[in-house]
Design a protein around this motif. Structure first.
Motif, PDB file in Angstrom:
ATOM      1  N   VAL A  89      27.384 101.376  11.911  1.00  0.00           N
ATOM      2  CA  VAL A  89      25.975 100.991  11.778  1.00  0.00           C
ATOM      3  C   VAL A  89      25.812  99.520  12.155  1.00  0.00           C
ATOM      4  CG1 VAL A  89      24.126 100.558  10.118  1.00  0.00           C
ATOM      5  CG2 VAL A  89      25.386 102.723  10.061  1.00  0.00           C
ATOM      6  N   ARG A  90      26.691  98.665  11.621  1.00  0.00           N
ATOM      7  CA  ARG A  90      26.599  97.234  11.938  1.00  0.00           C
ATOM      8  C   ARG A  90      26.756  96.989  13.430  1.00  0.00           C
ATOM      9  NH1 ARG A  90      30.070  96.397   7.292  1.00  0.00           N
ATOM     10  NH2 ARG A  90      31.840  96.100   8.693  1.00  0.00           N
ATOM     11  N   ARG A  91      27.682  97.758  14.009  1.00  0.00           N
ATOM     12  CA  ARG A  91      27.985  97.549  15.410  1.00  0.00           C
ATOM     13  C   ARG A  91      26.819  97.966  16.309  1.00  0.00           C
ATOM     14  NH1 ARG A  91      32.540 101.350  17.499  1.00  0.00           N
ATOM     15  NH2 ARG A  91      30.730 102.631  17.960  1.00  0.00           N
ATOM     16  N   ASP A  92      26.210  99.107  15.977  1.00  0.00           N
ATOM     17  CA  ASP A  92      25.256  99.683  16.909  1.00  0.00           C
ATOM     18  C   ASP A  92      23.789  99.444  16.550  1.00  0.00           C
ATOM     19  OD1 ASP A  92      27.434 100.622  18.231  1.00  0.00           O
ATOM     20  OD2 ASP A  92      27.383 102.601  17.282  1.00  0.00           O
ATOM     21  N   GLN A  93      23.502  99.243  15.243  1.00  0.00           N
ATOM     22  CA  GLN A  93      22.085  99.207  14.866  1.00  0.00           C
ATOM     23  C   GLN A  93      21.619  97.852  14.369  1.00  0.00           C
ATOM     24  OE1 GLN A  93      22.938 103.126  12.941  1.00  0.00           O
ATOM     25  NE2 GLN A  93      20.715 103.172  12.859  1.00  0.00           N
ATOM     26  N   VAL A  94      22.567  96.945  14.176  1.00  0.00           N
ATOM     27  CA  VAL A  94      22.218  95.671  13.571  1.00  0.00           C
ATOM     28  C   VAL A  94      22.743  94.524  14.432  1.00  0.00           C
ATOM     29  CG1 VAL A  94      22.536  94.237  11.520  1.00  0.00           C
ATOM     30  CG2 VAL A  94      22.289  96.697  11.280  1.00  0.00           C
ATOM     31  N   GLY A  95      21.950  93.445  14.496  1.00  0.00           N
ATOM     32  CA  GLY A  95      22.435  92.222  15.134  1.00  0.00           C
ATOM     33  C   GLY A  95      22.412  91.090  14.121  1.00  0.00           C
ATOM     34  N   PHE A  96      23.313  90.121  14.284  1.00  0.00           N
ATOM     35  CA  PHE A  96      23.368  89.012  13.334  1.00  0.00           C
ATOM     36  C   PHE A  96      23.305  87.678  14.008  1.00  0.00           C
ATOM     37  CE2 PHE A  96      25.986  92.320  11.561  1.00  0.00           C
ATOM     38  CZ  PHE A  96      25.471  92.448  10.294  1.00  0.00           C
ATOM     39  N   VAL A  97      22.678  86.733  13.329  1.00  0.00           N
ATOM     40  CA  VAL A  97      22.861  85.324  13.676  1.00  0.00           C
ATOM     41  C   VAL A  97      23.066  84.588  12.356  1.00  0.00           C
ATOM     42  CG1 VAL A  97      21.912  83.296  14.796  1.00  0.00           C
ATOM     43  CG2 VAL A  97      21.269  85.577  15.606  1.00  0.00           C
ATOM     44  N   PHE A  98      24.192  83.950  12.215  1.00  0.00           N
ATOM     45  CA  PHE A  98      24.453  83.212  10.987  1.00  0.00           C
ATOM     46  C   PHE A  98      24.132  81.742  11.182  1.00  0.00           C
ATOM     47  CE2 PHE A  98      27.758  86.648  11.021  1.00  0.00           C
ATOM     48  CZ  PHE A  98      27.025  87.498  10.214  1.00  0.00           C
ATOM     49  N   GLN A  99      24.256  81.018  10.051  1.00  0.00           N
ATOM     50  CA  GLN A  99      23.927  79.593  10.098  1.00  0.00           C
ATOM     51  C   GLN A  99      24.902  78.832  10.998  1.00  0.00           C
ATOM     52  OE1 GLN A  99      23.665  77.790   6.278  1.00  0.00           O
ATOM     53  NE2 GLN A  99      23.414  75.728   7.087  1.00  0.00           N
ATOM     54  N   ALA A 100      26.174  79.171  10.874  1.00  0.00           N
ATOM     55  CA  ALA A 100      27.189  78.523  11.708  1.00  0.00           C
ATOM     56  C   ALA A 100      28.338  79.504  11.843  1.00  0.00           C
ATOM     57  CB  ALA A 100      27.673  77.236  11.045  1.00  0.00           C
ATOM     58  N   PHE A 101      29.283  79.112  12.635  1.00  0.00           N
ATOM     59  CA  PHE A 101      30.475  79.937  12.816  1.00  0.00           C
ATOM     60  C   PHE A 101      30.108  81.358  13.192  1.00  0.00           C
ATOM     61  CE2 PHE A 101      34.530  81.819  12.097  1.00  0.00           C
ATOM     62  CZ  PHE A 101      35.353  80.829  12.577  1.00  0.00           C
ATOM     63  N   ASN A 102      29.390  81.463  14.270  1.00  0.00           N
ATOM     64  CA  ASN A 102      28.951  82.751  14.764  1.00  0.00           C
ATOM     65  C   ASN A 102      29.889  83.346  15.791  1.00  0.00           C
ATOM     66  OD1 ASN A 102      26.341  83.834  13.964  1.00  0.00           O
ATOM     67  ND2 ASN A 102      25.663  81.741  14.334  1.00  0.00           N
ATOM     68  N   LEU A 103      30.718  82.455  16.413  1.00  0.00           N
ATOM     69  CA  LEU A 103      31.431  82.875  17.618  1.00  0.00           C
ATOM     70  C   LEU A 103      32.929  82.884  17.391  1.00  0.00           C
ATOM     71  CD1 LEU A 103      29.385  80.743  20.150  1.00  0.00           C
ATOM     72  CD2 LEU A 103      28.937  83.057  19.322  1.00  0.00           C
ATOM     73  N   LEU A 104      33.603  83.772  18.116  1.00  0.00           N
ATOM     74  CA  LEU A 104      35.057  83.786  18.060  1.00  0.00           C
ATOM     75  C   LEU A 104      35.578  82.687  18.966  1.00  0.00           C
ATOM     76  CD1 LEU A 104      35.805  87.558  18.083  1.00  0.00           C
ATOM     77  CD2 LEU A 104      36.363  85.905  16.311  1.00  0.00           C
ATOM     78  N   PRO A 105      36.382  81.788  18.406  1.00  0.00           N
ATOM     79  CA  PRO A 105      36.803  80.613  19.176  1.00  0.00           C
ATOM     80  C   PRO A 105      37.641  80.947  20.401  1.00  0.00           C
ATOM     81  CG  PRO A 105      37.899  80.667  17.029  1.00  0.00           C
ATOM     82  CD  PRO A 105      36.874  81.754  17.020  1.00  0.00           C
ATOM     83  N   THR A 106      38.251  82.138  20.434  1.00  0.00           N
ATOM     84  CA  THR A 106      39.144  82.433  21.554  1.00  0.00           C
ATOM     85  C   THR A 106      38.424  83.104  22.713  1.00  0.00           C
ATOM     86  OG1 THR A 106      39.704  84.552  20.574  1.00  0.00           O
ATOM     87  CG2 THR A 106      41.140  82.692  20.066  1.00  0.00           C
ATOM     88  N   LEU A 107      37.164  83.465  22.503  1.00  0.00           N
ATOM     89  CA  LEU A 107      36.445  84.154  23.570  1.00  0.00           C
ATOM     90  C   LEU A 107      35.442  83.216  24.233  1.00  0.00           C
ATOM     91  CD1 LEU A 107      35.688  87.622  21.914  1.00  0.00           C
ATOM     92  CD2 LEU A 107      37.633  86.951  23.316  1.00  0.00           C
ATOM     93  N   THR A 108      35.212  83.416  25.519  1.00  0.00           N
ATOM     94  CA  THR A 108      34.209  82.617  26.212  1.00  0.00           C
ATOM     95  C   THR A 108      32.826  83.064  25.750  1.00  0.00           C
ATOM     96  OG1 THR A 108      34.006  84.219  27.983  1.00  0.00           O
ATOM     97  CG2 THR A 108      35.641  82.491  28.293  1.00  0.00           C
ATOM     98  N   ALA A 109      31.818  82.265  26.107  1.00  0.00           N
ATOM     99  CA  ALA A 109      30.448  82.592  25.722  1.00  0.00           C
ATOM    100  C   ALA A 109      30.099  84.006  26.181  1.00  0.00           C
ATOM    101  CB  ALA A 109      29.494  81.589  26.353  1.00  0.00           C
ATOM    102  N   GLU A 110      30.430  84.314  27.417  1.00  0.00           N
ATOM    103  CA  GLU A 110      30.100  85.637  27.943  1.00  0.00           C
ATOM    104  C   GLU A 110      30.808  86.737  27.161  1.00  0.00           C
ATOM    105  OE1 GLU A 110      30.778  86.059  32.087  1.00  0.00           O
ATOM    106  OE2 GLU A 110      30.221  88.184  32.106  1.00  0.00           O
ATOM    107  N   GLN A 111      32.119  86.518  26.897  1.00  0.00           N
ATOM    108  CA  GLN A 111      32.867  87.538  26.154  1.00  0.00           C
ATOM    109  C   GLN A 111      32.305  87.701  24.756  1.00  0.00           C
ATOM    110  OE1 GLN A 111      36.718  85.729  26.725  1.00  0.00           O
ATOM    111  NE2 GLN A 111      37.394  87.400  28.056  1.00  0.00           N
ATOM    112  N   ASN A 112      31.866  86.585  24.149  1.00  0.00           N
ATOM    113  CA  ASN A 112      31.259  86.669  22.828  1.00  0.00           C
ATOM    114  C   ASN A 112      29.987  87.505  22.865  1.00  0.00           C
ATOM    115  OD1 ASN A 112      32.209  85.307  20.270  1.00  0.00           O
ATOM    116  ND2 ASN A 112      32.755  83.733  21.767  1.00  0.00           N
ATOM    117  N   ILE A 113      29.181  87.280  23.893  1.00  0.00           N
ATOM    118  CA  ILE A 113      27.928  88.023  23.996  1.00  0.00           C
ATOM    119  C   ILE A 113      28.204  89.515  24.144  1.00  0.00           C
ATOM    120  CG2 ILE A 113      25.878  88.404  25.437  1.00  0.00           C
ATOM    121  CD1 ILE A 113      26.025  85.396  26.148  1.00  0.00           C
ATOM    122  N   MET A 114      29.203  89.837  24.934  1.00  0.00           N
ATOM    123  CA  MET A 114      29.498  91.242  25.237  1.00  0.00           C
ATOM    124  C   MET A 114      30.246  91.967  24.127  1.00  0.00           C
ATOM    125  SD  MET A 114      28.139  91.774  27.965  1.00  0.00           S
ATOM    126  CE  MET A 114      28.115  91.862  29.721  1.00  0.00           C
TER     127      MET A 114
END
Ligand SMILES: Nc1ncnc2c1ncn2[C@@H]1O[C@H](COP(=O)(O)OP(=O)(O)OP(=O)(O)O)[C@@H](O)[C@H]1O
Ligand SMILES: [Mg+2]
Lengths: 247, 813
Positions: A89-114
């Motif tokens: 459900v989280r994966r397919d029906q919900v999107g998140f934006v947190f206050q900080a620390f939203n991104l995986l440090p090892t992935l590029t911006a594009e990979q994070n988006i995808m």
């Protein structure tokens, strides 16, 4: 069950309670919350610190399980779901934006988006991706790692990630908390734009009346209860209401 | 400061458990192996000297002295003086035979074993067996066994509880039976003595020796403990090769442990940068901070070593009870255990020094800054490249030198070369391991998002991944080196045995004058059916003289058969122009010689071959017919490929042959060699396997600590919809990447070092050509297990990561 849920509620809470226990002491973070959000709405959740805003959002988003009560997303009850199903459900029906620390440090911006799409094995619509990247002005930053992005850029990447899968609802917990006022404005503008133009349902937690004013509805929490629900509020009406509830 | 260290350990046990585990295992190895060796040696010492196992004093004499038993028993303070009476016999039941040492059970306080069933033998036709032997022979009370090579039947009347020793298997007989064989008490050369309850052992010892000095000057009394210890240390000394392996294993586990500990320290210190900065900000000097962390390391060392010593004893107890040595009591070598403990503490502190020096260089302001980016992107230094290059060049040079020419010290040079190269490879890890990891990562990334995440994670801390892989490399390298070396030596020795004693068993019939006669028909047919015998060949034989009349040598001349080669296992060919003699004889003979028999003489070319002994020669069947008048099938060769069957086959064949002199062959010797080599390979692999285990714990540690660091990331991934199982898979892939690099480099190095060792051994001893051999299934199996275990090592970290609640991504810092 007293609360009725309108058919077009994308997300709804019924008699939601959440109790944190540490030894003898019990904290009622949520104390019987009934709420519903219709498709395409942009709602702000406000309230004093410790009033249960984050807790409510976690329960609505399937990140945490309530002590009692029910959460429905697209009419589907979350309480009976296994961890595996809830994850889906989280994966397919919900999107998140947190206050900080939203991104995986090892992935590029594009990979994070995808990432959410990749995890569900779906392909991104190139047009949607191009539009998203373009309107968030991330075009020249796609190959960068998060550590090479500014705070505002990181939040925009997070928003792109939350939107790319066209989820039923996007939750944002103080998305502008770490941003300066200009970056905040741009981000909020964009959120309003997606809800108004694309019909994206958005639920945002914020402390800032000016941020809440971008939404078309403001729900006020205090001590785990909904104490007020304003439609189309301005910063001033919000401020006034907040004063009334003593924060 | 120590008190602060203690409270730190108590408050964050998780942070320290991994370090402690690494220390504990290294120490457990050191302590456990010394307890194990001491206990085994003590057991062997007692088991090989059963009659005095329970004695206080021992009297022994070089020559029997009639009436001595009474003299000794008469000394005041002596309660019992029991003459040792024993004999060796092979007993048989059906196709199974056992070589037993048979004792007459001494009076009670001197008995070393207990009856579990039945009674001690009294009659001449009775026997008692240890339970282990009764199981091996598959007989129980009331059933009969036969003394091999005779018709004597013995009835089993009792079973005892002592285990079968490594060398000695025991049974019990009666005075009545020994007396039939001519034994009398006056032939005794050893007495076990038990003292009266209130006697002083030293006074009695002196009294007996004083008495002996007049009656029997060649006899002397000693403390039984002294005799037992002497035996035990002789056994331990015989296990010298074993000891070397033990020390190599110990050193390996200590070094691997040290790398693991240092790695763990580095990570925990990185996690505590803020704490360090805070300490500095409130006014602690850099030296104080360093001391504080070293104190923590020492404390961990003490606790870990303590656990290690206890665990070591536990493991030794488990192993010795499995091997039955525990029956003879646990031996605790205190000094060695203390040494293990000390080494553990020292290793912990030494391993902590570099990480502490590096990790405590924190400016006070860093405590106030937000979390540092954990990723290090440091270029490996030029200095490292130079040092590493020098080590490699020196090592390769020395290696080339060691194998270039025969030299008794070649092996030493080779070991030196291997050490230099290892140091170069290990020290140079940061130069090539990250590259290898990237290579593996590139392959892995293709398989999807989870592998992509795993590959990214593996590459984010090159130094950490390198150290982890390096520890594994070292451990695997050592194991493979030892495996290749022992496998090669084993193959070479077994090959050598095959060549030196190609005929497993030979049965030869002669008449009273030594003339070959045909093997009786029924014996001939039954030989092939003895269990363990796979193939036979019958050879026609006659007597012949080699050479001219005066120095002619009388030999049994054998006629070659087409199937000889398949039975003896080495190529054998004799043309009509050749005669095969043994290589020693061949040297002393001219190149061609006359072979003269009753029927005629043929001049043949001399060829050396090990298939024949010095009193044999072999010619083609056609030539034998020309030389010998009658050539009866008097010699039969048997092929027994499964050497563990040696004793059973020999007993079976001897019974058929009915005369020991008719049966010869290399079977027993070869079987002893083979079982010794197999044991050595198994022990080596087992011991060095511990180093691999420690290295794998290192893999688990590194992963576990990374998981702690990445709690937020795990939460974020879960929030974004990554299944818990995928998170576990990600960590398994991370573990596998590191493991594969470590195992591959280790294997390559090990195979190379093994070759170096074997070649150098060949250069050091010109006795034999050593052939390079790899025990494929064993080595591959070990590698497979290592990789599998690495996957398992990710289990706990994976579970912890998967348990991360999605909300933890959002938790405050
Ligand atoms: N994991 C937890 N364990 C125990 N109590 C908790 C936990 N999380 C939240 N609480 C308590 O629940 C209450 C609501 O917390 P919540 O985080 O929802 O507040 P909030 O409205 O988001 O506050 P803020 O504006 O400060 O973010 C608080 O009293 C908090 O102390
Ligand atoms: Mg909050």
């Amino acid at each position: 069950m007293t609360a009725t849920v309108a058919v077009d509620h994308v997300v709804a809470a019924q008699a939601l309670t959440k109790v944190y226990r540490s030894g003898e002491a019990a904290v009622h973070a949520l104390d019987g919350v009934d709420l519903g959000f219709i498709r395409g709405s942009f709602a702000a959740i406000m309230g004093p610190s410790g009033s249960g805003k984050s807790t409510l959002m976690h329960c609505l988003a399937g990140l945490d399980r309530p002590t009692s009560g029910e959460v429905l997303i697209d009419g589907r009850q979350l309480s009976g779901l296994s961890d595996r199903e809830l994850t889906r459900v989280r994966r397919d029906q919900v999107g998140f934006v947190f206050q900080a620390f939203n991104l995986l440090p090892t992935l590029t911006a594009e990979q994070n988006i995808m990432l959410p799409l990749e995890l569900s094995g779906r392909r991104a619509d190139p047009e949607v991706f191009a539009q998203l990247v373009d309107s968030l002005r991330l075009g020249d930053r796609l190959k960068h790692l998060p550590s090479q992005l500014s705070g505002g850029q990181q939040q925009r990447v997070a928003i792109a990630r939350a939107l790319i899968g066209r989820p039923s609802v996007v939750f944002a917990d103080e998305p502008t908390g770490a941003l300066d006022s200009r970056a905040s404005q741009q981000l909020l503008d964009y959120l309003r734009h997606t809800s108004q133009v694309l019909g994206q349902t958005i639920v945002m937690v914020t402390h800032d009346p000016n941020a809440a004013a971008y939404a078309d509805r403001t729900v006020l929490l205090s001590d785990g209860r909904v104490v007020d629900d304003l439609s189309a509020p301005t910063a001033d009406t919000i401020l006034a209401t907040m004063k009334r509830w003593g924060s | 400061m120590l008190h602060q260290a203690w409270s730190e350990v108590r408050r964050h046990p998780g942070r320290f458990i991994s370090t402690m585990l690494a220390i504990a295992i290294s120490v457990a190895f050191l302590a456990g192996s010394s307890v194990l060796v001491a206990t085994e040696a003590q057991a062997q010492g007692k088991a090989a000297n059963l009659p005095i196992a329970m004695a206080d004093l021992v009297v022994s004499t070089e020559e029997p002295v009639p009436g001595l038993t009474k003299v000794i028993a008469g000394v005041p303070g002596v309660a019992i003086a029991s003459p040792s009476a024993a004999s060796n016999e092979v007993v048989t039941n059906g196709a199974i035979s056992q070589l037993l040492q048979l004792f007459v059970p001494p009076p009670e306080p001197l008995r070393w074993s207990k009856l579990t069933e039945g009674r001690w033998p009294t009659g001449a036709d009775e026997i008692a067996l240890s339970s282990a032997v009764s199981r091996a022979l598959n007989v129980g009370i009331g059933q009969g066994v036969r003394v091999a090579g005779s018709d004597t039947q013995l009835t089993v009347v009792g079973l005892t509880d002592e285990p079968a020793g490594m060398f000695v298997k025991t049974g019990y007989t009666s005075i009545a039976r020994l007396s039939q064989g001519g034994w009398t008490e006056d032939l005794t050369t050893e007495w076990a003595i038990k003292l009266a309850p209130d006697a002083n052992i030293d006074q009695v010892l002196d009294a007996i020796n004083a008495e002996l000095a007049t009656v029997a000057p060649k006899a002397k009394a000693e403390l039984a403990q002294v005799v037992r210890d002497r035996q035990a240390s002789r056994v331990a000394g015989e296990l010298d090769a074993f000891n070397v392996v033990l020390w190599v294993g110990a050193a390996a586990s200590v070094i691997v442990g040290m790398i693991t500990i240092a790695n763990t320290f580095t990570i925990t210190l990185a996690q505590r940068r803020r704490q360090i900065g805070l300490l500095r900000a409130v006014g602690a000097s850099a030296a104080q901070v360093r001391f504080r962390f070293l104190a923590e390391a020492a404390l961990l060392g003490v606790i870990g070593s303590l656990i290690g010593v206890l665990a070591g004893i536990g493991i030794a107890v488990a192993i010795t009870s499995w091997s039955s040595a525990l029956y003879w009591g646990l031996a605790l070598p205190w000094s060695r255990m203390a040494l293990a403990f000390g080494i553990g503490v020292m290793v912990a502190v030494i391993a902590a020094i570099v990480p502490v020096m590096r990790g405590t260089k924190v400016a006070p302001v860093e405590a106030l800054q937000p979390e540092l980016s954990m990723d290090e992107r440091k270029r490996a230094g030029v200095v490292r490249a130079i040092i590493c290059g020098l080590l490699l060049v020196a090592g390769l040079g020395l290696a080339a030198f060691s194998v270039s020419r025969p030299d008794p010290n070649a092996l030493l040079y080779a070991i030196g070369a291997a050490t230099l190269i290892s140091l170069g490879v290990l020290f140079g890890g940061p130069l090539f391991v990250p590259g290898l990891l990237r290579l593996v990562g590139r392959l892995v990334r293709r398989f999807g998002t989870v592998p992509l995440l795993a590959a990214n994670n593996t590459e984010r801390n090159p130094r950490r991944a390198t150290a982890t892989a390096t520890a594994l490399m070292l451990a695997v390298g050592l194991v493979v080196t030892m495996q290749v070396t022992t496998a090669s030596i084993r193959a070479s020795i077994l090959g050598e045995l095959e060549v030196r004693f190609p005929v497993d068993v030979q049965v030869a019939w002669t008449d009273a004058d030594g003339n070959p006669t045909a093997v009786p028909e029924d014996v001939r047919t039954k030989l092939g059916t003895v269990p363990g015998v796979v193939d036979t060949v019958e050879l026609p034989a006659g007597l012949a003289h080699l050479g001219s009349a005066d120095d002619a040598r009388l030999v049994t001349l054998l006629g070659a058969q087409p199937t000889v080669a398949s039975v003896v296992g080495i190529p054998v060919s004799v043309s009509d122009q050749q005669v095969l003699v043994d290589p020693g004889t061949a040297k002393n003979l001219p190149s061609s010689i006359e072979v003269k028999g009753e029927a005629g003489t043929v001049k043949l070319q001399v060829v050396g071959s090990k298939v024949v002994t010095s009193d044999q020669a072999m010619v083609s069947a056609a030539n034998l017919a020309k030389i010998s008048k009658a050539a009866p099938a008097a010699v039969i060769w048997l092929s027994v490929p499964d050497r563990s069957q040696a004793l059973n086959v020999l007993v079976g064949v001897n019974e058929l042959a009915a005369d020991q002199n008719r049966v010869t062959g290399s079977l027993v010797e070869a079987s002893a060699y083979e079982s010794l080599m197999n044991l050595l390979v198994a022990i080596t692999t087992g011991l060095l396997g511990v180093a691999v285990v420690i290295a794998l714990i290192g893999v688990s540690n590194t992963l576990g600590l990374s998981v702690l660091e990445r709690t937020r990331e795990s939460g974020l991934l879960r929030a974004l919809g990554l299944q818990a199982s995928s998170l576990r898979t990600m960590l398994t892939i991370e573990a596998l990447e590191v493991a594969v690099v470590g195992v591959l480099v280790g294997t390559a190095a090990g195979a190379g070092f093994g070759w170096l060792a074997i070649t150098a051994l060949g250069r050091a001893s010109d006795v034999q050509e050593l052939s390079y051999a790899v025990d494929g299934p064993q080595t591959l199996g070990m590698l497979g297990i290592a990789v599998l275990a690495a996957a398992l090592a990710s289990y706990l970290p994976g579970r912890r990561a998967a348990k991360t609640a999605p909300t933890e991504a959002l938790a405050e810092l």
